[in-house]
Scaffold this motif. Sequence first.
Motif, PDB file in Angstrom:
ATOM      1  N   GLY A 183      45.670  34.157  36.401  1.00  0.00           N
ATOM      2  CA  GLY A 183      45.034  33.141  35.562  1.00  0.00           C
ATOM      3  C   GLY A 183      45.737  31.804  35.578  1.00  0.00           C
ATOM      4  N   CYS A 184      47.048  31.799  35.722  1.00  0.00           N
ATOM      5  CA  CYS A 184      47.779  30.531  35.633  1.00  0.00           C
ATOM      6  C   CYS A 184      48.051  29.930  37.010  1.00  0.00           C
ATOM      7  N   ALA A 185      47.355  30.409  38.037  1.00  0.00           N
ATOM      8  CA  ALA A 185      47.486  29.778  39.359  1.00  0.00           C
ATOM      9  C   ALA A 185      46.714  28.454  39.323  1.00  0.00           C
ATOM     10  N   ALA A 201      50.282  24.440  29.934  1.00  0.00           N
ATOM     11  CA  ALA A 201      50.075  25.226  28.710  1.00  0.00           C
ATOM     12  C   ALA A 201      51.012  26.424  28.628  1.00  0.00           C
ATOM     13  N   TRP A 202      51.467  26.949  29.773  1.00  0.00           N
ATOM     14  CA  TRP A 202      52.321  28.145  29.766  1.00  0.00           C
ATOM     15  C   TRP A 202      53.803  27.814  29.597  1.00  0.00           C
ATOM     16  N   GLY A 203      54.135  26.601  29.958  1.00  0.00           N
ATOM     17  CA  GLY A 203      55.556  26.269  29.994  1.00  0.00           C
ATOM     18  C   GLY A 203      56.090  25.823  28.652  1.00  0.00           C
ATOM     19  N   VAL A 257      44.013  33.257  28.414  1.00  0.00           N
ATOM     20  CA  VAL A 257      43.860  33.404  29.871  1.00  0.00           C
ATOM     21  C   VAL A 257      44.639  34.629  30.348  1.00  0.00           C
ATOM     22  N   CYS A 258      45.852  34.795  29.813  1.00  0.00           N
ATOM     23  CA  CYS A 258      46.665  35.971  30.192  1.00  0.00           C
ATOM     24  C   CYS A 258      45.886  37.262  29.912  1.00  0.00           C
ATOM     25  N   GLY A 259      45.141  37.264  28.810  1.00  0.00           N
ATOM     26  CA  GLY A 259      44.412  38.469  28.391  1.00  0.00           C
ATOM     27  C   GLY A 259      43.446  38.979  29.439  1.00  0.00           C
ATOM     28  N   THR A 260      42.970  38.114  30.322  1.00  0.00           N
ATOM     29  CA  THR A 260      42.019  38.558  31.360  1.00  0.00           C
ATOM     30  C   THR A 260      42.639  38.464  32.748  1.00  0.00           C
ATOM     31  N   CYS A 261      43.941  38.302  32.785  1.00  0.00           N
ATOM     32  CA  CYS A 261      44.619  38.117  34.080  1.00  0.00           C
ATOM     33  C   CYS A 261      44.780  39.471  34.795  1.00  0.00           C
ATOM     34  N   PRO A 262      44.497  39.527  36.088  1.00  0.00           N
ATOM     35  CA  PRO A 262      44.596  40.810  36.805  1.00  0.00           C
ATOM     36  C   PRO A 262      46.034  41.298  37.013  1.00  0.00           C
ATOM     37  N   VAL A 269      52.228  43.623  35.268  1.00  0.00           N
ATOM     38  CA  VAL A 269      53.458  43.361  36.048  1.00  0.00           C
ATOM     39  C   VAL A 269      54.094  42.047  35.614  1.00  0.00           C
ATOM     40  N   CYS A 270      53.261  41.102  35.200  1.00  0.00           N
ATOM     41  CA  CYS A 270      53.797  39.825  34.730  1.00  0.00           C
ATOM     42  C   CYS A 270      54.599  40.037  33.436  1.00  0.00           C
ATOM     43  N   ARG A 271      54.085  40.894  32.594  1.00  0.00           N
ATOM     44  CA  ARG A 271      54.787  41.172  31.334  1.00  0.00           C
ATOM     45  C   ARG A 271      56.117  41.882  31.611  1.00  0.00           C
ATOM     46  N   LEU A 290      54.501  34.399  29.177  1.00  0.00           N
ATOM     47  CA  LEU A 290      54.467  35.263  30.365  1.00  0.00           C
ATOM     48  C   LEU A 290      53.849  36.590  29.960  1.00  0.00           C
ATOM     49  N   GLY A 291      52.919  37.065  30.756  1.00  0.00           N
ATOM     50  CA  GLY A 291      52.301  38.356  30.458  1.00  0.00           C
ATOM     51  C   GLY A 291      51.664  38.388  29.082  1.00  0.00           C
ATOM     52  N   GLY A 292      51.137  37.254  28.641  1.00  0.00           N
ATOM     53  CA  GLY A 292      50.461  37.206  27.347  1.00  0.00           C
ATOM     54  C   GLY A 292      51.414  37.199  26.162  1.00  0.00           C
TER      55      GLY A 292
HETATM   56  S1  SF4 Z   1      49.651  37.226  32.736  1.00  0.00           S
HETATM   57 FE1  SF4 Z   1      51.257  36.111  33.822  1.00  0.00          FE
HETATM   58  S2  SF4 Z   1      50.358  35.532  35.768  1.00  0.00           S
HETATM   59 FE2  SF4 Z   1      48.710  36.077  34.376  1.00  0.00          FE
HETATM   60  S3  SF4 Z   1      48.062  34.168  33.427  1.00  0.00           S
HETATM   61 FE3  SF4 Z   1      49.556  35.106  32.083  1.00  0.00          FE
HETATM   62  S4  SF4 Z   1      51.487  34.195  32.698  1.00  0.00           S
HETATM   63 FE4  SF4 Z   1      50.045  33.822  34.357  1.00  0.00          FE
END
Ligand code: SF4
Length: 287
Positions: free
Chosen positions: A24-26, A45-47, A70-75, A79-81, A100-102
């Motif tokens: 999602g955060c790409a 927004a993530w930083g 966005v994290c909530g629907t991230c594939p 692993v990110c968490r 990170l990882g929601g």
């Molecule tokens: S779960 Fe990780 S990779 Fe996915 S949008 Fe959130 S911070 Fe980015």
Amino acid sequence: MTSTLTPETARQQLEEHRYWRYRGCAPDPDQPTRAQGNPDLSLDAWGPYTEEGGEAPSARNLRLEAAEAVCGTCPVLAVCRTYGLSETADGRLAEPEGVLGGMRSLDRHKALIARRREAGVPAAPAADDARLDEARTAQKQALLRSLARETDEELVAYRAGMDVRTSNWHRSLLCGLLGLDKETASRQQLLERARELGVLPAGARITPDGRWPIAAAPNTDGSRQRRIAPARPVQLILPGFPHLARGRRAPATPAAGGGTRRPRLRIVRTVQPLTLPIATTVLEPAA
Ligand code: SF4
């Protein structure tokens, strides 16, 4: 919610995940500064907040909520968490800031502290979100940045654009907001805790306290800037010899072969090895 992987392994697993490029955060292919999970959202927004001054608590909350959505629907959420919760060999989060990882930085710190408590490792109490927001006001941010650069209380206040009294008051408040005891915490502990909780940017350089830690804030007995050590060392600057005071010339001495000569003077700094370090500046004739 635990991670037994090293940060390097966890990061590698994340980046090698088959859906990594769809996270999602790409960057959005059409708008590289926007997130592909929500093109209305900036990648910032993530930083951690990096602009000058503070960020309003309400704006910060909205920003973080949007990132978490966005994290909530991230594939690659799981692993990110795992990576976001991974810790370094010295027991700190590998990624102490941002979402990170929601999970927000504070939530990940709380998880780390709970994990360390379970393992019987003492951990510092976590500060709650509201307190962290309060520590991010413009004045406190200015004070923290200034405190990171300077060790002299006058310079800390000057650089932060406030008087010494106000600066010391903010230092006291910051100790409480970040869960430290203002009577015993050192300046370096305060700054490191601020950095750990994402209140001070991770890249902020902290000028070391020096040989003895400097108190984070004035204590209740009214002492202002002071060093913390078992014997409370005090630095004394002794005056130079009166007859060699600045602006006066050294006395003339008889020279070989008649007449007189005035010795050239050089500045010598010495620190005498006593219980209390006494720095003296004296002038002595050059060889
Ligand atoms: S779960 Fe990780 S990779 Fe996915 S949008 Fe959130 S911070 Fe980015």
